[in-house]
Design a protein around this motif. Structure first.
Motif, PDB file in Angstrom:
ATOM      1  N   UNK A  16       0.839  -1.204   0.000  1.00 15.54           N
ATOM      2  CA  UNK A  16       0.000   0.000   0.000  1.00 15.54           C
ATOM      3  C   UNK A  16       0.874   1.255   0.000  1.00 15.54           C
ATOM      4  N   UNK A  17       1.931   1.243   0.799  1.00 20.70           N
ATOM      5  CA  UNK A  17       2.848   2.384   0.843  1.00 20.70           C
ATOM      6  C   UNK A  17       3.542   2.599  -0.507  1.00 20.70           C
ATOM      7  N   UNK A  18       3.947   1.516  -1.153  1.00 14.71           N
ATOM      8  CA  UNK A  18       4.601   1.634  -2.472  1.00 14.71           C
ATOM      9  C   UNK A  18       3.621   2.164  -3.510  1.00 14.71           C
ATOM     10  N   UNK A  19       2.375   1.731  -3.432  1.00 14.90           N
ATOM     11  CA  UNK A  19       1.353   2.224  -4.366  1.00 14.90           C
ATOM     12  C   UNK A  19       1.134   3.726  -4.159  1.00 14.90           C
ATOM     13  N   UNK A  20       1.006   4.134  -2.918  1.00 15.27           N
ATOM     14  CA  UNK A  20       0.818   5.561  -2.613  1.00 15.27           C
ATOM     15  C   UNK A  20       2.031   6.358  -3.077  1.00 15.27           C
ATOM     16  N   UNK A  54       9.884   5.175  -7.972  1.00 13.84           N
ATOM     17  CA  UNK A  54       8.658   4.716  -7.312  1.00 13.84           C
ATOM     18  C   UNK A  54       8.092   3.474  -7.998  1.00 13.84           C
ATOM     19  N   UNK A  55       8.147   3.432  -9.334  1.00 16.95           N
ATOM     20  CA  UNK A  55       7.682   2.262 -10.094  1.00 16.95           C
ATOM     21  C   UNK A  55       8.532   1.038  -9.746  1.00 16.95           C
ATOM     22  N   UNK A  56       9.840   1.219  -9.673  1.00 19.05           N
ATOM     23  CA  UNK A  56      10.739   0.121  -9.324  1.00 19.05           C
ATOM     24  C   UNK A  56      10.446  -0.413  -7.930  1.00 19.05           C
ATOM     25  N   UNK A  57      10.189   0.486  -7.011  1.00 18.04           N
ATOM     26  CA  UNK A  57       9.844   0.080  -5.645  1.00 18.04           C
ATOM     27  C   UNK A  57       8.547  -0.739  -5.646  1.00 18.04           C
ATOM     28  N   UNK A  58       7.548  -0.261  -6.369  1.00 18.48           N
ATOM     29  CA  UNK A  58       6.271  -0.969  -6.450  1.00 18.48           C
ATOM     30  C   UNK A  58       6.468  -2.371  -7.035  1.00 18.48           C
ATOM     31  N   UNK A  59       7.219  -2.479  -8.127  1.00 20.68           N
ATOM     32  CA  UNK A  59       7.452  -3.783  -8.747  1.00 20.68           C
ATOM     33  C   UNK A  59       8.216  -4.729  -7.819  1.00 20.68           C
ATOM     34  N   UNK A  60       9.139  -4.191  -7.050  1.00 16.62           N
ATOM     35  CA  UNK A  60       9.903  -5.020  -6.112  1.00 16.62           C
ATOM     36  C   UNK A  60       8.989  -5.599  -5.036  1.00 16.62           C
ATOM     37  N   UNK A  77      -6.699  -1.965  -9.546  1.00 14.15           N
ATOM     38  CA  UNK A  77      -7.754  -2.183 -10.539  1.00 14.15           C
ATOM     39  C   UNK A  77      -7.245  -3.207 -11.552  1.00 14.15           C
ATOM     40  N   UNK A  78      -8.139  -3.818 -12.332  1.00 13.49           N
ATOM     41  CA  UNK A  78      -7.676  -4.760 -13.361  1.00 13.49           C
ATOM     42  C   UNK A  78      -6.666  -4.135 -14.333  1.00 13.49           C
ATOM     43  N   UNK A  79      -6.878  -2.895 -14.730  1.00 15.36           N
ATOM     44  CA  UNK A  79      -5.943  -2.241 -15.652  1.00 15.36           C
ATOM     45  C   UNK A  79      -4.580  -2.034 -14.995  1.00 15.36           C
ATOM     46  N   UNK A  80      -4.572  -1.636 -13.734  1.00 21.93           N
ATOM     47  CA  UNK A  80      -3.308  -1.449 -13.022  1.00 21.93           C
ATOM     48  C   UNK A  80      -2.563  -2.778 -12.880  1.00 21.93           C
ATOM     49  N   UNK A  81      -3.299  -3.851 -12.661  1.00 19.42           N
ATOM     50  CA  UNK A  81      -2.688  -5.183 -12.582  1.00 19.42           C
ATOM     51  C   UNK A  81      -2.003  -5.509 -13.908  1.00 19.42           C
ATOM     52  N   UNK A  82      -2.667  -5.212 -15.013  1.00 20.65           N
ATOM     53  CA  UNK A  82      -2.054  -5.436 -16.333  1.00 20.65           C
ATOM     54  C   UNK A  82      -0.759  -4.655 -16.489  1.00 20.65           C
ATOM     55  N   UNK A  83      -0.765  -3.390 -16.072  1.00 17.22           N
ATOM     56  CA  UNK A  83       0.444  -2.572 -16.165  1.00 17.22           C
ATOM     57  C   UNK A  83       1.572  -3.186 -15.329  1.00 17.22           C
ATOM     58  N   UNK A  85       1.912  -6.287 -14.264  1.00 17.05           N
ATOM     59  CA  UNK A  85       2.357  -7.569 -14.799  1.00 17.05           C
ATOM     60  C   UNK A  85       3.198  -7.410 -16.067  1.00 17.05           C
ATOM     61  N   UNK A  86       2.986  -6.330 -16.820  1.00 15.82           N
ATOM     62  CA  UNK A  86       3.824  -6.093 -18.005  1.00 15.82           C
ATOM     63  C   UNK A  86       5.189  -5.542 -17.597  1.00 15.82           C
ATOM     64  N   UNK A  87       5.275  -4.968 -16.396  1.00 16.43           N
ATOM     65  CA  UNK A  87       6.505  -4.491 -15.770  1.00 16.43           C
ATOM     66  C   UNK A  87       7.153  -3.287 -16.450  1.00 16.43           C
ATOM     67  N   UNK A  88       6.604  -2.795 -17.534  1.00 16.56           N
ATOM     68  CA  UNK A  88       7.207  -1.682 -18.263  1.00 16.56           C
ATOM     69  C   UNK A  88       6.471  -0.393 -17.928  1.00 16.56           C
ATOM     70  N   UNK A  89       7.197   0.586 -17.413  1.00 16.69           N
ATOM     71  CA  UNK A  89       6.583   1.878 -17.155  1.00 16.69           C
ATOM     72  C   UNK A  89       6.619   2.668 -18.449  1.00 16.69           C
ATOM     73  N   UNK A  90       5.479   2.793 -19.071  1.00 15.69           N
ATOM     74  CA  UNK A  90       5.372   3.486 -20.350  1.00 15.69           C
ATOM     75  C   UNK A  90       4.553   4.763 -20.185  1.00 15.69           C
ATOM     76  N   UNK A  91       4.456   5.515 -21.256  1.00 17.29           N
ATOM     77  CA  UNK A  91       3.595   6.697 -21.245  1.00 17.29           C
ATOM     78  C   UNK A  91       2.152   6.322 -20.949  1.00 17.29           C
ATOM     79  N   UNK A  92       1.735   5.143 -21.404  1.00 19.58           N
ATOM     80  CA  UNK A  92       0.367   4.687 -21.132  1.00 19.58           C
ATOM     81  C   UNK A  92       0.150   4.507 -19.644  1.00 19.58           C
ATOM     82  N   UNK A  93       1.123   3.914 -18.964  1.00 19.07           N
ATOM     83  CA  UNK A  93       1.012   3.744 -17.508  1.00 19.07           C
ATOM     84  C   UNK A  93       0.900   5.118 -16.845  1.00 19.07           C
TER      85      UNK A  93
END
Length: 105
Positions: A16-20, A54-60, A77-83, A85-93
């Motif tokens: 939760x802290x990493x998400x925030x 922050x993205x790296x921390x969340x993925x870890x 959310x389901x969309x956030x789970x997809x992001x 699981x793809x592990x790539x921080x893109x402009x879409x994310x």
């Protein structure tokens, strides 16, 4: 440490802290990173790097939860789970992380 000894609440709190932290970085709000590197605020690449950290921390944390069989998906959310699981921080994310206007305070 066996999986039977995993402090589930601890990992859910860290998740939760990493998400925030990630969402605050997305929203260009103050995070611990600002305190660690205050001089970076003066550089344009700062916000991209802050989001990457922050993205790296969340993925870890998600990876650890997965390895320890702690349910991490319930906080996203389901969309956030997809992001994630793809592990790539893109402009879409960055542009579409929020499916609604609900943001971190």
């Amino acid at each position: 440490m066996g999986k039977e000894n995993v402090p589930v609440d601890y990992f859910k709190t860290k998740l939760r802290e990493a998400k925030v932290h990630f969402e605050r970085a997305l929203d260009c709000k103050h995070t611990e990173f600002d305190d660690l590197y205050p001089y970076m605020i003066e550089h344009p690449q700062f916000f991209w790097y802050k989001r990457y950290v922050a993205w790296s921390e969340l993925l870890t944390i998600v990876k650890l939860c997965g390895e320890l069989e702690v349910n991490w998906k319930e906080q996203f959310t389901p969309q956030q789970i997809n992001y994630i699981e793809s592990r790539v921080m893109s402009g879409t994310v960055l542009d579409c992380w929020y499916e609604s206007k609900e943001h971190v305070g």
